[in-house]
Design a protein around this motif. Structure first.
Motif, PDB file in Angstrom:
ATOM      1  N   PHE A  66      44.415  -1.088 -30.608  1.00 28.94           N
ATOM      2  CA  PHE A  66      43.153  -0.663 -30.434  1.00 28.94           C
ATOM      3  C   PHE A  66      42.336  -1.595 -31.119  1.00 28.94           C
ATOM      4  O   PHE A  66      41.119  -1.463 -30.226  1.00 28.94           O
ATOM      5  CB  PHE A  66      42.971   0.774 -31.765  1.00 28.94           C
ATOM      6  CG  PHE A  66      43.169   1.789 -31.340  1.00 28.94           C
ATOM      7  CD1 PHE A  66      42.569   2.524 -30.007  1.00 28.94           C
ATOM      8  CD2 PHE A  66      44.560   2.489 -31.773  1.00 28.94           C
ATOM      9  CE1 PHE A  66      43.294   3.638 -29.577  1.00 28.94           C
ATOM     10  CE2 PHE A  66      44.554   4.083 -31.235  1.00 28.94           C
ATOM     11  CZ  PHE A  66      43.818   4.666 -29.982  1.00 28.94           C
ATOM     12  N   GLN A  67      42.709  -2.368 -31.890  1.00 32.83           N
ATOM     13  CA  GLN A  67      41.982  -3.684 -32.245  1.00 32.83           C
ATOM     14  C   GLN A  67      42.101  -4.505 -30.968  1.00 32.83           C
ATOM     15  O   GLN A  67      40.831  -5.204 -30.718  1.00 32.83           O
ATOM     16  CB  GLN A  67      42.443  -4.538 -33.586  1.00 32.83           C
ATOM     17  CG  GLN A  67      42.686  -3.424 -34.877  1.00 32.83           C
ATOM     18  CD  GLN A  67      43.770  -4.805 -35.802  1.00 32.83           C
ATOM     19  OE1 GLN A  67      44.548  -5.206 -35.428  1.00 32.83           O
ATOM     20  NE2 GLN A  67      43.702  -4.134 -36.457  1.00 32.83           N
ATOM     21  N   GLN A  68      42.636  -5.034 -30.326  1.00 31.18           N
ATOM     22  CA  GLN A  68      42.894  -5.151 -29.076  1.00 31.18           C
ATOM     23  C   GLN A  68      41.633  -4.949 -28.334  1.00 31.18           C
ATOM     24  O   GLN A  68      40.346  -5.411 -27.130  1.00 31.18           O
ATOM     25  CB  GLN A  68      43.442  -5.471 -28.047  1.00 31.18           C
ATOM     26  CG  GLN A  68      44.795  -6.545 -28.795  1.00 31.18           C
ATOM     27  CD  GLN A  68      46.346  -6.867 -27.512  1.00 31.18           C
ATOM     28  OE1 GLN A  68      46.681  -5.654 -27.408  1.00 31.18           O
ATOM     29  NE2 GLN A  68      46.459  -7.794 -28.509  1.00 31.18           N
ATOM     30  N   TRP A  69      41.802  -3.986 -27.994  1.00 31.49           N
ATOM     31  CA  TRP A  69      40.490  -2.508 -27.082  1.00 31.49           C
ATOM     32  C   TRP A  69      39.252  -2.887 -27.964  1.00 31.49           C
ATOM     33  O   TRP A  69      38.001  -3.009 -26.890  1.00 31.49           O
ATOM     34  CB  TRP A  69      41.332  -2.021 -27.364  1.00 31.49           C
ATOM     35  CG  TRP A  69      40.301  -0.425 -26.399  1.00 31.49           C
ATOM     36  CD1 TRP A  69      39.711  -0.911 -25.059  1.00 31.49           C
ATOM     37  CD2 TRP A  69      40.442   0.947 -26.497  1.00 31.49           C
ATOM     38  NE1 TRP A  69      38.776   0.513 -24.366  1.00 31.49           N
ATOM     39  CE2 TRP A  69      39.556   1.635 -25.259  1.00 31.49           C
ATOM     40  CE3 TRP A  69      41.008   2.392 -26.760  1.00 31.49           C
ATOM     41  CZ2 TRP A  69      39.070   2.827 -25.012  1.00 31.49           C
ATOM     42  CZ3 TRP A  69      41.374   3.188 -26.244  1.00 31.49           C
ATOM     43  CH2 TRP A  69      40.284   3.943 -25.532  1.00 31.49           C
ATOM     44  N   ASP A  70      39.430  -2.855 -28.665  1.00 34.70           N
ATOM     45  CA  ASP A  70      37.990  -3.097 -29.525  1.00 34.70           C
ATOM     46  C   ASP A  70      37.506  -4.635 -29.280  1.00 34.70           C
ATOM     47  O   ASP A  70      36.050  -4.415 -28.687  1.00 34.70           O
ATOM     48  CB  ASP A  70      37.463  -2.871 -31.181  1.00 34.70           C
ATOM     49  CG  ASP A  70      36.537  -2.887 -31.515  1.00 34.70           C
ATOM     50  OD1 ASP A  70      35.704  -2.526 -30.981  1.00 34.70           O
ATOM     51  OD2 ASP A  70      36.655  -3.063 -32.876  1.00 34.70           O
ATOM     52  N   THR A  71      38.129  -5.312 -29.040  1.00 36.92           N
ATOM     53  CA  THR A  71      38.053  -6.940 -29.191  1.00 36.92           C
ATOM     54  C   THR A  71      37.718  -7.379 -27.767  1.00 36.92           C
ATOM     55  O   THR A  71      36.239  -7.539 -27.137  1.00 36.92           O
ATOM     56  CB  THR A  71      39.019  -8.004 -29.294  1.00 36.92           C
ATOM     57  OG1 THR A  71      38.993  -7.774 -30.573  1.00 36.92           O
ATOM     58  CG2 THR A  71      38.618  -8.949 -29.365  1.00 36.92           C
ATOM     59  N   ASP A  72      38.338  -6.344 -26.726  1.00 38.90           N
ATOM     60  CA  ASP A  72      37.431  -6.534 -25.221  1.00 38.90           C
ATOM     61  C   ASP A  72      36.621  -5.485 -24.939  1.00 38.90           C
ATOM     62  O   ASP A  72      35.571  -5.448 -23.896  1.00 38.90           O
ATOM     63  CB  ASP A  72      38.773  -5.803 -24.862  1.00 38.90           C
ATOM     64  CG  ASP A  72      40.849  -6.543 -24.416  1.00 38.90           C
ATOM     65  OD1 ASP A  72      40.164  -7.626 -24.775  1.00 38.90           O
ATOM     66  OD2 ASP A  72      41.273  -6.023 -24.151  1.00 38.90           O
ATOM     67  N   LYS A  74      33.826  -5.617 -27.109  1.00 41.44           N
ATOM     68  CA  LYS A  74      33.088  -6.234 -27.039  1.00 41.44           C
ATOM     69  C   LYS A  74      32.717  -7.165 -26.220  1.00 41.44           C
ATOM     70  O   LYS A  74      31.574  -7.220 -26.331  1.00 41.44           O
ATOM     71  CB  LYS A  74      33.363  -7.012 -28.927  1.00 41.44           C
ATOM     72  CG  LYS A  74      33.027  -5.750 -29.949  1.00 41.44           C
ATOM     73  CD  LYS A  74      33.132  -6.303 -31.155  1.00 41.44           C
ATOM     74  CE  LYS A  74      33.722  -5.283 -32.301  1.00 41.44           C
ATOM     75  NZ  LYS A  74      34.048  -6.038 -33.634  1.00 41.44           N
ATOM     76  N   LYS A  75      33.822  -7.863 -25.964  1.00 43.88           N
ATOM     77  CA  LYS A  75      33.332  -9.144 -25.190  1.00 43.88           C
ATOM     78  C   LYS A  75      33.068  -8.466 -23.786  1.00 43.88           C
ATOM     79  O   LYS A  75      32.129  -9.059 -23.484  1.00 43.88           O
ATOM     80  CB  LYS A  75      34.535  -9.813 -24.609  1.00 43.88           C
ATOM     81  CG  LYS A  75      35.767 -10.206 -26.129  1.00 43.88           C
ATOM     82  CD  LYS A  75      37.241 -11.061 -25.227  1.00 43.88           C
ATOM     83  CE  LYS A  75      37.162 -11.788 -26.293  1.00 43.88           C
ATOM     84  NZ  LYS A  75      39.167 -12.238 -26.097  1.00 43.88           N
ATOM     85  N   ALA A  76      33.385  -6.964 -23.138  1.00 42.11           N
ATOM     86  CA  ALA A  76      32.542  -6.316 -22.179  1.00 42.11           C
ATOM     87  C   ALA A  76      31.359  -6.401 -21.861  1.00 42.11           C
ATOM     88  O   ALA A  76      30.063  -6.825 -21.886  1.00 42.11           O
ATOM     89  CB  ALA A  76      33.404  -4.918 -21.965  1.00 42.11           C
ATOM     90  N   GLU A  77      30.671  -5.936 -23.827  1.00 39.14           N
ATOM     91  CA  GLU A  77      29.334  -5.876 -23.963  1.00 39.14           C
ATOM     92  C   GLU A  77      28.360  -7.042 -23.628  1.00 39.14           C
ATOM     93  O   GLU A  77      27.633  -7.100 -23.255  1.00 39.14           O
ATOM     94  CB  GLU A  77      29.233  -4.672 -25.445  1.00 39.14           C
ATOM     95  CG  GLU A  77      29.497  -3.606 -25.053  1.00 39.14           C
ATOM     96  CD  GLU A  77      29.861  -3.096 -26.819  1.00 39.14           C
ATOM     97  OE1 GLU A  77      29.420  -3.937 -27.447  1.00 39.14           O
ATOM     98  OE2 GLU A  77      30.387  -1.802 -26.835  1.00 39.14           O
TER      99      GLU A  77
END
Length: 169
Positions: A66-72, A74-77
């Motif tokens: 979930f942390q990686q997903w959140d980071t991803d 944010k990067k996507a945004e």
């Protein structure tokens, strides 16, 4: 009486034996129950520990994912914002390019119209120059014709004079 004594003694012995057996049964039952309870409690604790361990392992994995997903996300945004910014810049550049192209097209159109007007003016000028030249040529030709006629007349007159003079002399 003896038989009765014996029966009483035997009954007492049976009662005693039953009492001992009952106590042993109770003791075995209690021991068995206690042992079973301990085993069940041990199994339950082991299972609970295994569940907790499994839950903790997967919780940590889920948390990491979930942390990686959140980071991803944010990067996507951020990438999306960059793309939107680039698209806006490209749109501005395109609009400016269209404005410049429209100006160039207007300039080309104006040059074309000036060229056509200049060609028309030049053609009119050439026509008038040609007309003037033709008129001058006509005048010159008319003058030349007069001149030739006059010279011819003069030559004829001179020849007639000579003829007359030769006749008269």
């Amino acid at each position: 009486g003896e038989v009765q004594n014996m029966l009483e003694k035997f009954g007492a012995d049976i009662n005693k034996a039953l009492l001992v057996k009952r106590k042993r049964l109770e003791m075995y039952t209690k021991a068995s129950f206690k042992s079973s309870s301990q085993k069940i409690e041990h199994v339950w604790k082991t299972q609970q520990e295994q569940r907790q361990k499994l839950n903790q392992e997967y919780s940590e994995q889920f948390l990491a994912v979930f942390q990686q997903w959140d980071t991803d996300l944010k990067k996507a945004e951020e990438q999306e914002e960059k793309l939107v910014s680039i698209m806006r810049q490209q749109q501005k550049v395109f609009q400016q390019s269209r404005i410049v192209q429209n100006q160039r097209l207007k300039t080309v159109r104006q040059l074309y119209e000036q060229y056509i007007k200049s060609l028309e003016d030049l053609e009119k000028n050439h026509d008038s120059l040609l007309s003037g030249t033709q008129n001058e040529l006509k005048k010159e030709m008319a003058m030349l014709q007069k001149k030739i006629m006059m010279e011819t007349q003069q030559q004829e007159m001179a020849s007639v004079r000579k003829s007359l003079q030769s006749m008269l002399l």
